[in-house]
Design a protein around this motif. Structure first.
Motif, PDB file in Angstrom:
ATOM      1  N   THR A  17     -61.900  24.981  91.115  1.00 30.06           N
ATOM      2  CA  THR A  17     -60.894  23.915  91.006  1.00 30.06           C
ATOM      3  C   THR A  17     -60.644  23.282  92.373  1.00 30.06           C
ATOM      4  O   THR A  17     -60.948  23.874  93.408  1.00 30.06           O
ATOM      5  CB  THR A  17     -59.561  24.470  90.482  1.00 30.06           C
ATOM      6  OG1 THR A  17     -59.127  25.516  91.365  1.00 30.06           O
ATOM      7  CG2 THR A  17     -59.711  25.019  89.077  1.00 30.06           C
ATOM      8  N   GLU A  37     -64.552  18.313  91.654  1.00 34.98           N
ATOM      9  CA  GLU A  37     -63.510  17.581  90.928  1.00 34.98           C
ATOM     10  C   GLU A  37     -63.594  16.083  91.210  1.00 34.98           C
ATOM     11  O   GLU A  37     -63.425  15.254  90.312  1.00 34.98           O
ATOM     12  CB  GLU A  37     -62.130  18.114  91.335  1.00 34.98           C
ATOM     13  CG  GLU A  37     -60.966  17.508  90.566  1.00 34.98           C
ATOM     14  CD  GLU A  37     -60.947  17.870  89.085  1.00 34.98           C
ATOM     15  OE1 GLU A  37     -61.431  18.959  88.733  1.00 34.98           O
ATOM     16  OE2 GLU A  37     -60.466  17.039  88.287  1.00 34.98           O
ATOM     17  N   ARG A  94     -57.347  15.118  84.832  1.00 34.38           N
ATOM     18  CA  ARG A  94     -58.088  16.361  84.609  1.00 34.38           C
ATOM     19  C   ARG A  94     -57.987  16.795  83.143  1.00 34.38           C
ATOM     20  O   ARG A  94     -58.978  17.181  82.531  1.00 34.38           O
ATOM     21  CB  ARG A  94     -57.564  17.474  85.526  1.00 34.38           C
ATOM     22  CG  ARG A  94     -58.411  18.749  85.437  1.00 34.38           C
ATOM     23  CD  ARG A  94     -58.036  19.742  86.501  1.00 34.38           C
ATOM     24  NE  ARG A  94     -56.628  20.116  86.434  1.00 34.38           N
ATOM     25  CZ  ARG A  94     -56.009  20.845  87.351  1.00 34.38           C
ATOM     26  NH1 ARG A  94     -56.667  21.271  88.399  1.00 34.38           N
ATOM     27  NH2 ARG A  94     -54.734  21.143  87.228  1.00 34.38           N
TER      28      ARG A  94
END
Lengths: 248, 198
Positions: free
Chosen positions: A2, A40, B178
């Motif tokens: 992450t 990401e 996200r």
């Protein structure tokens, strides 16, 4: 893998091309040595490129003015009690910040008797748990009543129900404030539960205005059908495993 | 700040000129409707909300001081109105079966995919799925996403509409992006490994 939490906000701004130049430069320098942020960033860029935003088919076809002008000419409806949360909001904020008990809040805000056992002392820790502690007695008080009893006390304007409604009104406002905090900190599951409790409290707070057995039955049936909130005890609520985002 | 033309229109509207009031509604109804639709997901709700917003705005117009732009002020009223609608929607989900209600995609038909074959494939489908996926967001995440992506407001403008700090808006947008990306993972092509570049 992450992205680093501290870079999250800037990351999406970079994707949208709206980041401040110095922020973007700092982030990209960081991302070169951070696989999570790089992954990401790439994924969000790709998602953004794919994003197909819908255009409403109604655009250009709307003509709100006739209805708006007609409604403007109508007399304004009276504002309902259940929507008058200004004072309650201030008190609820004080409760959340200072950990004041609901009982003292209720007692200081009007002459109505508070049903013994309806209020609970606020625990000082997590506002979410404090809110559940505050909610439990009222939830149990209402769920333990049968519809005929609710109907009769509603029509008679019973003191017990009045106290419950006052508590419900304040709890609903507490829930609204708490919702913002929970959403802010990413505690989605807790926010969902608090949101559902807010609705229940709003319904309870609104009962006396309706004086309608049908509404009471609908409320009771809806909650029973949902089969969630009113069947949970406080202990069960407190024993929920923590969310992964707790403490973030 | 309002441009001279808008300022003149607002001044006339504040004085109660019906033509000016009508012009204000007609100028902003599409934007308000589009925002309400993004926040609520269903056309009937969005239409009702849009009318409510216009009524509230016109009644409150004498108190509009111009500290923010008129559109920003209107968006703020729209957002607050839609939050009330969202609460009612959540309650109706308790009282009704969600399955019996028409979904967002059927309420917000963009265009016939056959009219645009190139977009009728993955990306067109993603557009419809996106509308459904918006329901996975929290109300705050949804508000930020819709204002930033649909209405194309800046971070500062979004923060102003929502009365939030800009940092909070940025974080909420990240979470919304996200979540939506994960919800729509089936519609994404594999992520290529490429060098990070500005």
């Amino acid at each position: 893998m992450t992205a680093c939490r501290r870079w999250e906000g800037i990351l999406s701004e970079v994707v949208l091309g709206d980041a401040e130049p110095q922020d973007e430069a700092r982030f990209l320098a960081h991302a070169k040595s951070c696989a999570g942020c790089t992954q990401e960033l790439t994924a969000q860029r790709q998602f953004q490129a794919q994003l197909t935003l819908p255009a409403p088919s109604q655009a250009g076809e709307l003509n709100a003015w006739p209805a708006v002008s007609r409604r403007l000419a109508e007399p304004r409806p009276a504002r309902g009690l259940s929507l008058s949360f200004g004072l309650a909001g201030t008190l609820a904020t004080a409760l959340l910040v200072g950990g004041i008990g609901l009982g003292s809040m209720l007692a200081s805000n009007g002459p109505a008797e508070v049903t013994p056992g309806l209020v609970a002392a606020a625990p000082p820790e997590d506002p979410y748990l404090a809110f559940l502690e505050q909610s439990a007695p009222l939830l149990l008080a209402v769920t333990n009543r049968e519809v005929p009893e609710l109907v009769s006390v509603s029509f008679a304007g019973g003191a017990a129900l009045e106290a419950e409604q006052r508590a419900a009104e304040r709890l609903a406002e507490m829930a609204r404030l708490l919702l913002n905090e929970l959403e802010e900190s990413g505690r989605d599951r807790e926010a969902q539960l608090v949101g559902e409790l807010e609705l229940v409290f709003l319904q309870v707070a609104n009962l006396s205005q309706r004086k309608d057995p049908g509404s009471l039955r609908m409320l009771k049936a809806a909650i029973d059908n949902r089969g969630l909130l009113f069947q949970l005890t406080l202990e069960e609520l407190r024993n929920l495993p923590p969310s992964p985002n707790d403490g973030a | 700040m309002a441009n001279p033309e808008e300022a003149a229109l607002l001044r006339r509207a504040k004085e109660g000129d019906p033509l000016a009031l009508k012009a204000l509604v007609e100028q902003h109804q599409d934007d308000v409707f589009y925002l309400a639709l993004g926040l609520l997901g269903r056309r009937p709700d969005a239409e009702d909300a849009m009318q409510d917003v216009m009524i509230k705005a016109l009644r409150a117009l004498p108190r509009f001081r111009g500290d923010s732009g008129f559109a920003t002020w209107l968006y703020r009223i729209t957002h607050n109105t839609c939050r009330d609608y969202q609460r009612r929607q959540r309650w109706s989900r308790v009282t009704d079966s969600v399955d019996e209600q028409p979904g967002i995609a059927s309420q917000w038909q963009t265009h016939d995919p056959a009219d645009d074959p190139d977009r009728a494939t993955a990306s067109g489908q993603l557009g419809q799925e996106l509308l459904i996926a918006l329901d996975t967001l929290t109300p705050s995440e949804r508000s930020v996403f819709v204002l930033r992506q649909f209405q194309e407001l800046s971070t500062r403008e979004t923060a102003e509409v929502l009365s939030r700090a800009e940092g909070s808006v940025k974080n909420l947008l990240f979470r919304a992006m996200r979540k939506l990306r994960e919800a729509l993972a089936d519609y994404e092509t594999p992520v290529p490994q490429k060098e990070v570049a500005p």
